[in-house]
Design an enzyme around this catalytic site. Structure first.
Site, PDB file in Angstrom:
ATOM      1  N   LYS A 115      13.181   5.874  -3.434  1.00  8.52           N
ATOM      2  CA  LYS A 115      13.094   4.556  -2.787  1.00  8.52           C
ATOM      3  C   LYS A 115      13.821   3.512  -3.626  1.00  8.52           C
ATOM      4  O   LYS A 115      14.607   2.717  -3.113  1.00  8.52           O
ATOM      5  CB  LYS A 115      11.620   4.154  -2.601  1.00  8.52           C
ATOM      6  CG  LYS A 115      10.948   4.919  -1.465  1.00  8.52           C
ATOM      7  CD  LYS A 115       9.438   4.770  -1.443  1.00  8.52           C
ATOM      8  CE  LYS A 115       8.861   5.713  -0.378  1.00  8.52           C
ATOM      9  NZ  LYS A 115       7.408   5.815  -0.395  1.00  8.52           N
TER      10      LYS A 115
ATOM     11  N   GLN B  47       2.574   3.265  -3.521  1.00 11.87           N
ATOM     12  CA  GLN B  47       2.746   4.695  -3.244  1.00 11.87           C
ATOM     13  C   GLN B  47       1.383   5.388  -3.134  1.00 11.87           C
ATOM     14  O   GLN B  47       0.546   5.248  -4.029  1.00 11.87           O
ATOM     15  CB  GLN B  47       3.599   5.334  -4.355  1.00 11.87           C
ATOM     16  CG  GLN B  47       3.965   6.771  -4.094  1.00 11.87           C
ATOM     17  CD  GLN B  47       4.863   6.943  -2.863  1.00 11.87           C
ATOM     18  OE1 GLN B  47       5.822   6.205  -2.668  1.00 11.87           O
ATOM     19  NE2 GLN B  47       4.551   7.915  -2.020  1.00 11.87           N
TER      20      GLN B  47
ATOM     21  N   ASP C 191       5.730  -1.280   4.820  1.00  9.32           N
ATOM     22  CA  ASP C 191       5.323   0.045   5.293  1.00  9.32           C
ATOM     23  C   ASP C 191       4.693  -0.050   6.687  1.00  9.32           C
ATOM     24  O   ASP C 191       4.571   0.948   7.391  1.00  9.32           O
ATOM     25  CB  ASP C 191       4.264   0.630   4.332  1.00  9.32           C
ATOM     26  CG  ASP C 191       4.809   1.806   3.535  1.00  9.32           C
ATOM     27  OD1 ASP C 191       5.867   2.341   3.923  1.00  9.32           O
ATOM     28  OD2 ASP C 191       4.173   2.180   2.543  1.00  9.32           O
TER      29      ASP C 191
END
Ligand code: NAD
Length: 302
Positions: A54, A98, A121
């Site tokens: 990422k 995460q 997200d």
């Protein structure tokens, strides 16, 4: 018939190039770039590799990227304080925590602490609600479903009026993609059926699908005879079915299979995504797109 392959690796490159160009334009005109922070707690090898990818991708497209690694024993309170710091930081437009988090931390509490306007997200209940309402309300569609829709649209597959069957009802794939495909608007307007473990006749529903989206996590669940000739098959499943020695590196790597019997299905479907190299590469790409969108919302530009 041999299906047209929908390659996530190729679509990813197109989108990342578009993002890079837009970031450069915004930087020149407004003097800012999108900022993405990834918060990693502990050293779970899979999480480390996701976060590294990422950050690498964020760097490639010209973002400000911050990798904030925290020890496994960080307290929930400390983690919440960290999120609060980034919520208030004007140079950060996207915050990604995460998952999974260590057991002593309440994942829900942490995700809900992220400012919904920085929740790239798309997991915050506010953004889930916005997605359900659709249209202009949507800010950050969750990344995997957004990637799936983008692949369908960019492949020129007609969605309006199409029978879409989604296998799986998870919060990160099945439910959001079903919701997105039934909305009024381009790349959607479909008639959607969601099937799951309690569905009586899976085959019956799959056979009706013009667009079959499979996210079950069961290797080879969808049999070739369940596929309507010419259908578009999106295989989200990523299943480790063994190990092999990589020809490139000489190291042991996982053998990955999707939820669809690819070799047989490609002879029947009109379009199909491979595993790996299909939906997989799209998730991080859409994370970049959401982070860019976040900055654009802040600047009030389209
Ligand atoms: P999940 O386990 O949370 O949900 C799976 C869903 O499939 C459940 O709703 C369940 O009811 C349904 N299901 C399972 N077995 C079934 C069966 N035999 N018949 C009918 N329905 C069945 O999984 P998830 O997080 O949605 O992920 C699904 C798959 O997609 C996994 O293989 C995962 O690794 C993969 N995935 C890939 C990406 C990506 O490529 N970027 C992202 C997310 C998930």
């Amino acid at each position: 018939m041999t299906a047209k392959l929908i390659k996530g690796t190729e679509i990813r490159e197109q989108i990342l190039e578009e993002i890079t160009a837009e970031v450069a334009q915004i930087k020149e005109k407004h003097g800012v770039v999108p900022g993405l922070v990834t918060i990693l707690v502990g050293e779970n090898p899979a999480s480390v590799s996701y976060v590294t990818l990422k950050i690498k991708t964020a760097h490639r497209v010209g973002f400000k990227e911050v990798q904030d690694n925290q020890p496994e024993d960080i307290s929930e309170e400390q983690l919440l304080a960290l999120i609060d710091k980034y919520n208030k930081d004007d140079s950060i437009h996207g915050i990604l925590v995460q998952l999974p988090l260590p057991k002593h931390i309440d994942e829900k509490k942490v995700l809900n602490a992220i400012d919904p306007d920085k929740d790239v997200d798309g997991f915050h209940p506010v953004n889930v609600g916005r997605l359900m309402i659709g249209g202009d309300e949507v800010k950050f569609p969750p990344c995997t479903p957004a990637g799936i829709q983008e692949m369908i649209v960019r492949s020129g597959v007609e969605t309006s009026g199409a029978e879409v069957v989604v296998v799986g009802r998870s919060n990160i794939v099945g439910k959001p993609i079903a919701n997105m495909m039934l909305q009024k608007g381009p790349g959607a307007n479909s008639t959607v059926t969601v099937v799951h473990t309690r569905t009586r006749d899976l085959a019956y529903h799959c056979k009706r699908a013009d667009i079959l989206i499979v996210a079950a996590g069961v290797p080879g669940l969808v049999k070739p005879e369940w596929i309507k000739p010419g259908a578009c098959v999106i295989d989200v499943g990523v299943n480790r079915v063994g190990e092999k020695i990589s020809e490139k590196t000489g190291k042991k790597v996982a053998i990955l299979r999707g939820d669809v019997d690819f070799e047989a299905a490609k002879e029947i479907a009109g379009y199909i995504t491979p595993v790996p190299g299909g939906v997989g590469p799209m998730t991080i790409t859409m994370l970049m797109k959401n982070t860019l969108k976040s900055l654009k919302f802040r600047l009030g530009i389209d």
